[in-house]
Motif scaffolding. Structure first.
Motif, PDB file in Angstrom:
ATOM      1  N   ASN A 210       0.836  -1.200   0.000  1.00 21.34           N
ATOM      2  CA  ASN A 210       0.000   0.000   0.000  1.00 21.34           C
ATOM      3  C   ASN A 210       0.876   1.258   0.000  1.00 21.34           C
ATOM      4  OD1 ASN A 210      -2.303   1.591   0.106  1.00 21.34           O
ATOM      5  ND2 ASN A 210      -2.569   1.361   2.318  1.00 21.34           N
ATOM      6  N   LEU A 211       1.735   1.366  -1.039  1.00 22.97           N
ATOM      7  CA  LEU A 211       2.668   2.487  -1.118  1.00 22.97           C
ATOM      8  C   LEU A 211       1.926   3.805  -1.297  1.00 22.97           C
ATOM      9  CD1 LEU A 211       5.666   3.426  -1.330  1.00 22.97           C
ATOM     10  CD2 LEU A 211       5.436   3.162  -3.815  1.00 22.97           C
ATOM     11  N   LYS A 212       2.268   4.785  -0.444  1.00 22.55           N
ATOM     12  CA  LYS A 212       1.651   6.101  -0.508  1.00 22.55           C
ATOM     13  C   LYS A 212       2.638   7.213  -0.880  1.00 22.55           C
ATOM     14  CE  LYS A 212      -2.466   4.759   0.686  1.00 22.55           C
ATOM     15  NZ  LYS A 212      -3.558   4.772  -0.314  1.00 22.55           N
ATOM     16  N   GLY A 213       3.913   7.000  -0.581  1.00 17.25           N
ATOM     17  CA  GLY A 213       4.874   8.049  -0.883  1.00 17.25           C
ATOM     18  C   GLY A 213       6.247   7.736  -0.320  1.00 17.25           C
ATOM     19  N   TYR A 214       7.120   8.738  -0.339  1.00 21.01           N
ATOM     20  CA  TYR A 214       8.500   8.534   0.109  1.00 21.01           C
ATOM     21  C   TYR A 214       9.105   9.841   0.592  1.00 21.01           C
ATOM     22  CZ  TYR A 214       9.630  10.270  -4.613  1.00 21.01           C
ATOM     23  OH  TYR A 214       9.722  11.015  -5.765  1.00 21.01           O
ATOM     24  N   LEU A 215      10.192   9.715   1.359  1.00 23.11           N
ATOM     25  CA  LEU A 215      10.904  10.863   1.928  1.00 23.11           C
ATOM     26  C   LEU A 215      12.393  10.685   1.682  1.00 23.11           C
ATOM     27  CD1 LEU A 215       8.709   9.593   4.201  1.00 23.11           C
ATOM     28  CD2 LEU A 215       9.222  11.766   5.329  1.00 23.11           C
ATOM     29  N   VAL A 216      13.067  11.751   1.280  1.00 19.87           N
ATOM     30  CA  VAL A 216      14.515  11.731   1.058  1.00 19.87           C
ATOM     31  C   VAL A 216      15.134  12.924   1.774  1.00 19.87           C
ATOM     32  CG1 VAL A 216      16.378  11.899  -0.615  1.00 19.87           C
ATOM     33  CG2 VAL A 216      14.334  10.563  -1.172  1.00 19.87           C
ATOM     34  N   GLY A 217      16.112  12.655   2.643  1.00 15.50           N
ATOM     35  CA  GLY A 217      16.792  13.717   3.376  1.00 15.50           C
ATOM     36  C   GLY A 217      18.214  13.909   2.909  1.00 15.50           C
ATOM     37  N   ASN A 218      18.565  15.122   2.521  1.00 13.38           N
ATOM     38  CA  ASN A 218      19.926  15.456   2.068  1.00 13.38           C
ATOM     39  C   ASN A 218      20.468  14.356   1.155  1.00 13.38           C
ATOM     40  OD1 ASN A 218      19.588  16.965   4.838  1.00 13.38           O
ATOM     41  ND2 ASN A 218      21.192  18.047   3.716  1.00 13.38           N
TER      42      ASN A 218
ATOM     43  N   LEU B 212       4.631  16.966  -4.613  1.00 15.49           N
ATOM     44  CA  LEU B 212       6.060  17.146  -4.336  1.00 15.49           C
ATOM     45  C   LEU B 212       6.276  18.335  -3.399  1.00 15.49           C
ATOM     46  CD1 LEU B 212       9.102  16.543  -4.976  1.00 15.49           C
ATOM     47  CD2 LEU B 212       8.872  18.189  -6.860  1.00 15.49           C
ATOM     48  N   THR B 213       7.014  18.110  -2.306  1.00 19.29           N
ATOM     49  CA  THR B 213       7.315  19.173  -1.346  1.00 19.29           C
ATOM     50  C   THR B 213       8.818  19.239  -1.105  1.00 19.29           C
ATOM     51  OG1 THR B 213       5.199  18.863  -0.210  1.00 19.29           O
ATOM     52  CG2 THR B 213       6.921  20.034   0.994  1.00 19.29           C
ATOM     53  N   PHE B 214       9.366  20.455  -1.145  1.00 18.32           N
ATOM     54  CA  PHE B 214      10.759  20.691  -0.754  1.00 18.32           C
ATOM     55  C   PHE B 214      10.762  21.414   0.581  1.00 18.32           C
ATOM     56  CE2 PHE B 214      14.464  23.580  -0.602  1.00 18.32           C
ATOM     57  CZ  PHE B 214      15.460  22.618  -0.534  1.00 18.32           C
ATOM     58  N   LEU B 215      11.649  20.988   1.483  1.00 15.54           N
ATOM     59  CA  LEU B 215      11.642  21.515   2.851  1.00 15.54           C
ATOM     60  C   LEU B 215      13.062  21.676   3.358  1.00 15.54           C
ATOM     61  CD1 LEU B 215       9.347  21.709   5.323  1.00 15.54           C
ATOM     62  CD2 LEU B 215      10.577  19.681   6.090  1.00 15.54           C
ATOM     63  N   THR B 216      13.359  22.817   3.972  1.00 21.49           N
ATOM     64  CA  THR B 216      14.637  22.974   4.667  1.00 21.49           C
ATOM     65  C   THR B 216      14.394  22.941   6.166  1.00 21.49           C
ATOM     66  OG1 THR B 216      14.603  25.399   4.837  1.00 21.49           O
ATOM     67  CG2 THR B 216      15.511  24.447   2.808  1.00 21.49           C
ATOM     68  N   ILE B 217      15.428  22.527   6.903  1.00 22.14           N
ATOM     69  CA  ILE B 217      15.374  22.527   8.362  1.00 22.14           C
ATOM     70  C   ILE B 217      16.484  23.448   8.842  1.00 22.14           C
ATOM     71  CG2 ILE B 217      15.531  21.166  10.467  1.00 22.14           C
ATOM     72  CD1 ILE B 217      14.629  19.542   7.129  1.00 22.14           C
ATOM     73  N   LYS B 218      16.097  24.523   9.469  1.00 19.83           N
ATOM     74  CA  LYS B 218      17.019  25.590   9.860  1.00 19.83           C
ATOM     75  C   LYS B 218      18.014  25.095  10.908  1.00 19.83           C
ATOM     76  CE  LYS B 218      15.185  28.941  12.276  1.00 19.83           C
ATOM     77  NZ  LYS B 218      15.864  28.922  13.598  1.00 19.83           N
ATOM     78  N   GLY B 219      19.299  25.242  10.598  1.00 17.19           N
ATOM     79  CA  GLY B 219      20.341  24.888  11.555  1.00 17.19           C
ATOM     80  C   GLY B 219      20.694  23.421  11.605  1.00 17.19           C
ATOM     81  N   ALA B 220      20.094  22.592  10.753  1.00 14.58           N
ATOM     82  CA  ALA B 220      20.375  21.155  10.768  1.00 14.58           C
ATOM     83  C   ALA B 220      21.482  20.799   9.794  1.00 14.58           C
ATOM     84  CB  ALA B 220      19.113  20.359  10.431  1.00 14.58           C
TER      85      ALA B 220
ATOM     86  N   HIS C 276      23.620  17.195   7.957  1.00 14.43           N
ATOM     87  CA  HIS C 276      23.362  16.140   6.978  1.00 14.43           C
ATOM     88  C   HIS C 276      22.325  15.132   7.459  1.00 14.43           C
ATOM     89  CE1 HIS C 276      24.397  13.756   3.470  1.00 14.43           C
ATOM     90  NE2 HIS C 276      24.682  12.707   4.213  1.00 14.43           N
ATOM     91  N   THR C 277      22.385  14.775   8.732  1.00 10.13           N
ATOM     92  CA  THR C 277      21.452  13.814   9.325  1.00 10.13           C
ATOM     93  C   THR C 277      20.446  14.594  10.166  1.00 10.13           C
ATOM     94  OG1 THR C 277      23.098  13.483  11.063  1.00 10.13           O
ATOM     95  CG2 THR C 277      23.038  11.867   9.296  1.00 10.13           C
ATOM     96  N   VAL C 278      19.387  15.050   9.540  1.00 10.79           N
ATOM     97  CA  VAL C 278      18.468  16.024  10.133  1.00 10.79           C
ATOM     98  C   VAL C 278      17.920  15.611  11.491  1.00 10.79           C
ATOM     99  CG1 VAL C 278      16.222  17.148   9.841  1.00 10.79           C
ATOM    100  CG2 VAL C 278      17.857  17.100   7.942  1.00 10.79           C
ATOM    101  N   PRO C 279      17.401  14.369  11.671  1.00 12.79           N
ATOM    102  CA  PRO C 279      16.820  14.033  12.972  1.00 12.79           C
ATOM    103  C   PRO C 279      17.833  14.028  14.112  1.00 12.79           C
ATOM    104  CG  PRO C 279      16.093  12.494  11.283  1.00 12.79           C
ATOM    105  CD  PRO C 279      17.226  13.282  10.698  1.00 12.79           C
ATOM    106  N   GLU C 280      19.113  13.879  13.786  1.00 12.24           N
ATOM    107  CA  GLU C 280      20.145  13.924  14.817  1.00 12.24           C
ATOM    108  C   GLU C 280      20.323  15.345  15.338  1.00 12.24           C
ATOM    109  OE1 GLU C 280      24.868  12.738  15.435  1.00 12.24           O
ATOM    110  OE2 GLU C 280      23.918  12.510  13.471  1.00 12.24           O
ATOM    111  N   TYR C 281      20.275  16.314  14.436  1.00 13.54           N
ATOM    112  CA  TYR C 281      20.510  17.702  14.815  1.00 13.54           C
ATOM    113  C   TYR C 281      19.253  18.394  15.333  1.00 13.54           C
ATOM    114  CZ  TYR C 281      24.918  17.152  12.296  1.00 13.54           C
ATOM    115  OH  TYR C 281      26.150  16.730  11.894  1.00 13.54           O
TER     116      TYR C 281
END
Length: 499
Positions: free
Chosen positions: A211-219, A466-474, A476-481
């Motif tokens: 039941n594929l709905k989408g995907y996420l790619v970080g850096n 399609l959505t493009f998103l930046t994370i301020k101050g993060a 390469h590994t966004v959830p870590e920062y």
């Protein structure tokens, strides 16, 4: 209209069918032998069930992929199932589990195993999540022939698709849950190519139907030209090079920074390289650390700093500074050129990974009691756990990922392309450019997005999901920062909400 007797029989038939289906699902639900009952270093109660083990995807080569599955702490039967992939190529997805968005925070202990505490920003708060070591030879995944370790983009996508089909046969109760594929760094190749294979399987009626709905790619690495040209504008925008040098290098290279064609261009690029040398490529705001013979660079938290490391400048000068990331040793090597892509150990002749302190994960995952708790095969089969392996020979053989993103989004699959805006390894400038290059109509103009009543970054939404998103101050590994902000945008995207 049927008689009352006929209607009664029909109702009984439906009831019997429902009971039989429930029995089948119960009989084939999550394998109990894969249940993780305890983890050394953690003394509390798991907030949800955990499973781990192997899926054999090729009996001939005994190619076996290792997974760790965390059930959602919310509603596991309804919440999305997300497959997480770290990059490399050749790096274990336990990187994400230990250092980014797993259910635990790991505390370094000098008198024993790391101590585990519950992570309030773990992604299993809102989703079921599978951490997969892929391809074979990475992390705890293995095969019984060295030929199985010769792989590449296409082979990895096919093997991971086979894994998913077999995994959902083991866990059929999750087949109706919304399914997403996510990852970072070189998983910028893994994610869209795997999503494409899944989409093809769905279209062809392959069973089980995901039941594929989408995907996420970080850096994520994506395209040779866009990624290769990203660093100079990034360095200029972040005040890492002067405006004079920026104008000179633009003129000398005619806007082509990733593949310098003249000596003058190369000379100007080398000046840029000299200015940014010594920075933490994964986050330009973070300090550098080093041992007597080499530099290491920590992530967001200094709690991961080994006692043997020292701040650069506190003591003697280091013997050398690690250069750019594998296959990304800009300006002389573009991010995703076709052909063999060296893993970190192969590139540096060193099993440690530059810019990464993996002491916590390495000490924990190589502990015999931990390996037993995780149902890991004996070390004779898997070898010791390494953050990034030198076992595999990896061929980047599928080219630019832009065509995959175009195909998937045109099919109706939602995509979130997110970037830590202080990452110099895969700068946001390249990701912003290639998402715009798809030519989609802007439906949500560039604006800030909020987390905890603060501006957390910026986003632009396009048609076709399609959505493009930046994370301020993060970095390469966004959830870590930025763990809180990462959980916020992750939760909203999975629910289909506006970020």
């Amino acid at each position: 209209m049927g008689s009352p007797k006929t209607g009664l029989l029909s109702n009984w038939a439906l009831l019997i069918s429902a009971v039989c289906l429930s029995f089948v699902l119960a009989a084939h639900s999550a394998p109990e032998e894969a249940l993780v009952t305890h983890l050394p270093g953690f003394n509390g109660t798991f907030p949800s069930k955990h499973y781990s083990g192997y899926v054999t995807i090729d009996p001939k080569t005994e190619k076996r992929l290792f997974y760790y599955f965390v059930l959602s702490e919310g509603q596991p039967s309804k919440d999305p199932v997300v497959l997480w992939l770290n990059g490399g190529p050749g790096c274990s997805s336990f990187d994400g589990f230990v250092y980014e968005h797993g259910p635990f925070n790991f505390e370094l202990s000098y008198d024993g195993l790391p101590k585990l505490h519950l992570n309030q920003y773990g992604w299993s708060k809102v989703s079921n999540i599978i951490y997969l070591d892929s391809p074979a030879g990475v992390g705890f995944s293995y095969a019984n022939t060295t030929a199985a370790y010769i792989t590449g983009d296409n082979e990895t996508a096919l093997d991971s698709h086979t894994f998913l089909l077999k995994w959902f046969e083991l866990y059929p109760e999750f087949l109706l849950n919304p399914f997403f594929i996510a990852g970072e760094s070189y998983a910028g190749v893994y994610v869209p190519t795997l999503a494409f294979e899944v989409a093809k399987g769905i279209d062809s009626g392959l069973k089980p139907a995901l039941n594929l709905k989408g995907y996420l790619v970080g850096n994520g690495v994506t395209d040779e030209e866009f990624d290769g040209n990203a660093l100079v504008p990034f360095a200029h925008g972040m005040a890492l090079i002067s405006n004079e040098l920026y104008q000179e290098v633009k003129q000398a290279c005619n806007g082509n920074f990733y593949n310098p064609s003249t000596d003058v261009c190369k000379q100007q690029l080398e000046k840029v390289n000299e200015d940014i040398d010594g920075l933490n490529i994964y986050d330009i705001l973070e300090p550098c650390y080093h041992e007597p013979s080499k530099i290491k660079i920590t992530g967001a938290s200094n709690s991961r700093l080994p006692s043997s490391f020292r701040l650069l400048g506190e003591t003697e000068k280091p013997l050398g500074v690690r250069k750019r990331m594998f296959g990304r040793s800009w300006p002389f090597r573009a991010p995703v050129r076709p052909g063999i892509v060296l893993t970190w150990p192969q590139l540096l002749n060193d099993l440690s990974v530059p810019c990464t302190d993996d002491e916590v994960a390495t000490s924990w995952l190589n502990n015999p009691n931990v390996r037993t708790a995780l149902h890991v095969e004996d070390e004779g089969s898997t070898g010791g756990w390494m953050l990034c392996t030198d076992k595999i020979s990896y061929n980047h053989n599928l080219g630019s990922m832009i065509k995959y993103h175009k195909n998937l989004t045109m099919r109706g699959y939602r995509a979130l392309i997110f970037s830590g805006d202080h990452d110099m390894c895969v700068p946001y400038t390249g990701s912003e450019e290639w998402t715009r290059s798809l030519g989609y109509k802007v439906v949500d103009e560039w604006r800030p997005w909020m987390s905890n009543d603060q501006v957390a970054g910026y986003t632009q939404g396009y048609e076709n999901g399609l959505t493009f998103l930046t994370i301020k101050g993060a970095g390469h590994t966004v959830p870590e920062y930025k763990p809180r902000e990462a959980l916020d945008f992750y939760s909203r995207f999975l629910l289909g909400e506006k970020i």
